[in-house]
Scaffold this motif. Structure first.
Motif, PDB file in Angstrom:
ATOM      1  N   ALA A 169       0.845  -0.884  -0.085  1.00 21.43           N
ATOM      2  CA  ALA A 169      -0.351   0.058   0.332  1.00 21.43           C
ATOM      3  C   ALA A 169       1.029   1.053   0.069  1.00 21.43           C
ATOM      4  N   ALA A 170       1.885   1.130   1.003  1.00 23.44           N
ATOM      5  CA  ALA A 170       2.958   2.607   0.794  1.00 23.44           C
ATOM      6  C   ALA A 170       3.841   2.810  -0.284  1.00 23.44           C
ATOM      7  N   LEU A 171       4.079   1.712  -0.907  1.00 22.98           N
ATOM      8  CA  LEU A 171       5.038   1.703  -1.740  1.00 22.98           C
ATOM      9  C   LEU A 171       3.635   2.227  -3.568  1.00 22.98           C
ATOM     10  N   ASN A 172       2.779   1.972  -3.472  1.00 21.41           N
ATOM     11  CA  ASN A 172       1.687   2.142  -4.786  1.00 21.41           C
ATOM     12  C   ASN A 172       1.593   3.682  -4.653  1.00 21.41           C
ATOM     13  N   ILE A 173       1.174   4.111  -3.175  1.00 21.05           N
ATOM     14  CA  ILE A 173       1.089   5.438  -2.948  1.00 21.05           C
ATOM     15  C   ILE A 173       2.585   6.553  -3.353  1.00 21.05           C
ATOM     16  N   ILE A 174       3.524   6.347  -2.729  1.00 24.91           N
ATOM     17  CA  ILE A 174       4.719   7.027  -2.472  1.00 24.91           C
ATOM     18  C   ILE A 174       5.306   6.810  -4.286  1.00 24.91           C
ATOM     19  N   LEU A 175       5.189   5.500  -4.641  1.00 24.11           N
ATOM     20  CA  LEU A 175       5.969   5.944  -5.870  1.00 24.11           C
ATOM     21  C   LEU A 175       4.308   6.545  -7.109  1.00 24.11           C
ATOM     22  N   ASN A 176       3.424   6.832  -7.295  1.00 20.65           N
ATOM     23  CA  ASN A 176       3.126   7.046  -7.666  1.00 20.65           C
ATOM     24  C   ASN A 176       2.534   8.848  -7.615  1.00 20.65           C
ATOM     25  N   ILE A 177       3.313   9.477  -6.545  1.00 16.91           N
ATOM     26  CA  ILE A 177       3.591  11.014  -6.581  1.00 16.91           C
ATOM     27  C   ILE A 177       3.941  11.754  -7.761  1.00 16.91           C
ATOM     28  N   PRO A 178       5.462  10.666  -7.961  1.00 15.68           N
ATOM     29  CA  PRO A 178       6.188  11.402  -8.763  1.00 15.68           C
ATOM     30  C   PRO A 178       5.182  11.342 -10.171  1.00 15.68           C
ATOM     31  N   GLN A 179       4.350  10.280 -10.664  1.00 15.45           N
ATOM     32  CA  GLN A 179       3.426  10.001 -11.695  1.00 15.45           C
ATOM     33  C   GLN A 179       2.602  11.271 -12.246  1.00 15.45           C
ATOM     34  N   ILE A 180       2.051  10.960 -10.663  1.00 16.52           N
ATOM     35  CA  ILE A 180       0.777  12.666 -10.746  1.00 16.52           C
ATOM     36  C   ILE A 180       1.114  13.259 -10.993  1.00 16.52           C
ATOM     37  N   LEU A 181       2.757  14.623 -10.835  1.00 14.22           N
ATOM     38  CA  LEU A 181       3.101  16.026 -10.990  1.00 14.22           C
ATOM     39  C   LEU A 181       3.814  15.629 -12.153  1.00 14.22           C
ATOM     40  N   MET A 182       4.202  14.535 -12.850  1.00 11.62           N
ATOM     41  CA  MET A 182       5.563  14.665 -14.027  1.00 11.62           C
ATOM     42  C   MET A 182       3.917  14.955 -15.280  1.00 11.62           C
ATOM     43  N   ALA A 183       2.734  14.745 -15.502  1.00 13.49           N
ATOM     44  CA  ALA A 183       2.338  14.785 -16.329  1.00 13.49           C
ATOM     45  C   ALA A 183       1.696  16.315 -16.499  1.00 13.49           C
ATOM     46  N   TRP A 184       2.290  17.166 -15.872  1.00 10.18           N
ATOM     47  CA  TRP A 184       2.287  18.664 -15.538  1.00 10.18           C
ATOM     48  C   TRP A 184       2.589  19.624 -15.836  1.00 10.18           C
ATOM     49  N   PHE A 185       4.281  18.796 -16.010  1.00 10.88           N
ATOM     50  CA  PHE A 185       5.480  19.610 -16.196  1.00 10.88           C
ATOM     51  C   PHE A 185       6.553  18.767 -17.256  1.00 10.88           C
ATOM     52  N   GLN A 186       5.507  18.583 -18.421  1.00 12.13           N
ATOM     53  CA  GLN A 186       6.410  17.615 -19.549  1.00 12.13           C
ATOM     54  C   GLN A 186       6.961  18.429 -19.823  1.00 12.13           C
ATOM     55  N   CYS A 187       5.435  20.027 -20.312  1.00 11.76           N
ATOM     56  CA  CYS A 187       5.829  20.868 -21.279  1.00 11.76           C
ATOM     57  C   CYS A 187       6.448  21.989 -20.576  1.00 11.76           C
ATOM     58  N   SER A 188       7.124  22.603 -20.874  1.00  5.02           N
ATOM     59  CA  SER A 188       8.325  24.425 -20.569  1.00  5.02           C
ATOM     60  C   SER A 188       7.067  25.454 -21.451  1.00  5.02           C
ATOM     61  N   PRO A 189       5.980  26.125 -20.921  1.00  3.81           N
ATOM     62  CA  PRO A 189       5.246  26.322 -19.400  1.00  3.81           C
ATOM     63  C   PRO A 189       4.138  25.076 -19.844  1.00  3.81           C
ATOM     64  N   PRO A 190       3.853  24.430 -18.751  1.00  2.00           N
ATOM     65  CA  PRO A 190       2.882  23.531 -18.896  1.00  2.00           C
ATOM     66  C   PRO A 190       1.235  24.087 -19.264  1.00  2.00           C
ATOM     67  N   SER A 191       0.946  25.397 -19.194  1.00  2.00           N
ATOM     68  CA  SER A 191       0.186  25.603 -20.193  1.00  2.00           C
ATOM     69  C   SER A 191      -0.150  24.580 -21.937  1.00  2.00           C
ATOM     70  N   ALA A 192       1.678  24.035 -22.031  1.00  2.00           N
ATOM     71  CA  ALA A 192       1.950  24.302 -23.062  1.00  2.00           C
ATOM     72  C   ALA A 192       1.362  22.828 -23.905  1.00  2.00           C
ATOM     73  N   LEU A 193       0.778  22.086 -21.975  1.00  2.00           N
ATOM     74  CA  LEU A 193       0.748  20.434 -22.979  1.00  2.00           C
ATOM     75  C   LEU A 193      -0.682  20.509 -23.712  1.00  2.00           C
ATOM     76  N   TRP A 194      -1.843  21.491 -23.901  1.00  2.00           N
ATOM     77  CA  TRP A 194      -3.093  21.501 -24.405  1.00  2.00           C
ATOM     78  C   TRP A 194      -2.805  22.345 -25.392  1.00  2.00           C
ATOM     79  N   ASP A 195      -1.671  22.881 -25.515  1.00  2.00           N
ATOM     80  CA  ASP A 195      -1.878  24.252 -26.875  1.00  2.00           C
ATOM     81  C   ASP A 195      -0.881  23.238 -28.282  1.00  2.00           C
ATOM     82  N   PRO A 196      -1.933  23.108 -28.942  1.00  2.00           N
ATOM     83  CA  PRO A 196      -1.764  22.370 -30.146  1.00  2.00           C
ATOM     84  C   PRO A 196      -0.658  23.062 -31.144  1.00  2.00           C
ATOM     85  N   LEU A 197       0.005  24.175 -30.527  1.00  2.00           N
ATOM     86  CA  LEU A 197       0.723  25.261 -31.655  1.00  2.00           C
ATOM     87  C   LEU A 197       2.069  25.113 -30.304  1.00  2.00           C
ATOM     88  N   ARG A 198       2.188  24.404 -29.628  1.00  2.00           N
ATOM     89  CA  ARG A 198       3.427  24.083 -28.715  1.00  2.00           C
ATOM     90  C   ARG A 198       4.048  23.156 -28.447  1.00  2.00           C
TER      91      ARG A 198
END
Length: 381
Positions: free
Chosen positions: A141-170
């Motif tokens: 239980a602990a590993l599934n919570i701890i190891l998934n925290i980076p996975q949750i955050l990483m999705a929003w920091f794949q782009c610079s800036p984060p708003s480019a994640l849903w901008d087709p032109l960026r």
């Protein structure tokens, strides 16, 4: 007006993904509602695991809702069609929102299963379980919570800036490589966790002295988490489509197996807690099959054992005790052996009502989810 007219990007794998997800979601919702009913009306155990299960159900439901919206805007369809109808921005936005809730729902579901098994261990069959298993469930239980925290955050920091994640032109400002590689790792952890959580209940049931059909039936139902583990493997493999040439269509494969994994975890974890609702039917089935496979003998109080026949009641108000014994082939000597066996069985028989195998509370309802403690094999003196 159909969905294709209102949402021109809808198509491809999307319609099948919606039907599958809603069907599994309906089944999981029914089981979850039954679980709440059993907890409120029939027993007082399982509060912690029920809370975790409800959180997992809520997150999975939110994930499914956003997945449907994403599919309407092109998830599961070919990227060329999504671009042609001008729905690419909505597709990107709702898809990554779905990913966000999906990454939270998956670990919470596994924690809910682990908490349930911990409570089942402590309430029912503690003496049969190695304490190391309890600690291992806490670690899972602990590993599934701890190891998934980076996975949750990483999705929003794949782009610079984060708003480019849903901008087709960026989209050229986004790098999904690290996220995909970490998805491989966390997917492997999820698959191993599902397999482990499916095997542990079987090891709890094997030592119990209970009807074989019931034991293997429960083992199969509680071990269905293996299918969730298989879905996790396929879902992890499908993560590669995020960086493919047709990501929207490939993501349809990923979400198809992701929703299978999520809903199967909720369904399989709800089977044991709702067992009190189906137990009477199981007992009737076992009693029926046992009566058909074994002859019934009655002890008349005078040292004679006679076969029970339907439609021919005894000639007097004799109090009888029904005893099931094995049949023997042979002549009169075989009949004497059966009589001796029946008499010997009676001498060891404890006059106890059949319903005493099911512990009841003060209001007549079962006290636990699965009253397995009474199935412990008694030591022979």
């Amino acid at each position: 007006m159909g969905l294709h007219e209102s949402f021109p990007a809808y198509g491809g794998r999307g319609p099948n993904d919606i039907r599958l997800g809603l069907a599994l979601g309906a089944i999981a919702t029914i089981f979850t509602a039954l679980r709440v009913y059993v907890r409120i009306r029939m027993n007082k155990f399982g509060t912690a695991s029920l809370i975790w299960a409800l959180i997992a159900w809520l997150l999975t439901t939110i994930t499914q809702i956003f997945a449907v919206i994403s599919i309407l805007h092109g998830l599961g369809n070919h990227i060329s069609i999504v671009q042609k109808v001008g729905d690419l921005q909505d597709y990107l936005l709702f898809t990554w929102i779905t990913v966000f809730f999906f990454n939270m729902a998956i670990p919470v579901g596994k924690v809910a299963v682990a908490v349930f098994l911990i409570e089942l261990n402590s309430q029912s069959i503690t003496s049969l379980i190695d304490p190391k298993i309890r600690r291992s469930l806490i670690v899972v239980a602990a590993l599934n919570i701890i190891l998934n925290i980076p996975q949750i955050l990483m999705a929003w920091f794949q782009c610079s800036p984060p708003s480019a994640l849903w901008d087709p032109l960026r989209q050229n400002q986004c790098d999904h490589t690290r996220s995909v590689y970490y998805t491989y790792f966390i997917g492997a952890v999820a698959a191993v966790s599902d397999l482990y959580l499916a095997i542990i209940p079987i090891t709890m049931l094997v030592p119990l002295h209970m009807d074989r059909k019931l034991k293997w039936g429960l083992s199969f139902l509680m071990g269905c988490g293996i299918f969730a583990g298989a879905a996790a493997v396929v879902r992890t493999w499908a993560a590669k489509f995020i960086m493919g040439d047709d990501p929207s269509y490939g993501m349809g494969i990923l979400f198809c197996w992701g929703e299978v994994e999520e809903w199967l975890v909720l369904i399989t974890m709800s089977i044991p807690p709702v067992w009190p609702l189906f137990r009477p039917l199981t007992h009737q089935f076992i009693k029926y099959t046992s009566n058909r496979s074994q002859p019934q003998y009655k002890y008349d109080g005078y040292g004679q054992s006679n076969p029970t026949t339907r439609g021919h009641p005894s000639d007097g108000p004799i109090v009888t005790t029904t005893i099931s014994i094995s049949s023997h082939k042979g002549t009169a000597a075989g009949t004497d052996a059966m009589d001796d066996e029946a008499s010997d069985s009676l001498s060891r028989y404890e006059a106890e009502p059949e319903t005493s195998r099911i512990p009841l509370g003060h209001n007549g309802h079962p006290e636990r989810w699965m009253e397995m403690s009474q199935f412990k094999e008694q030591k022979r003196t």
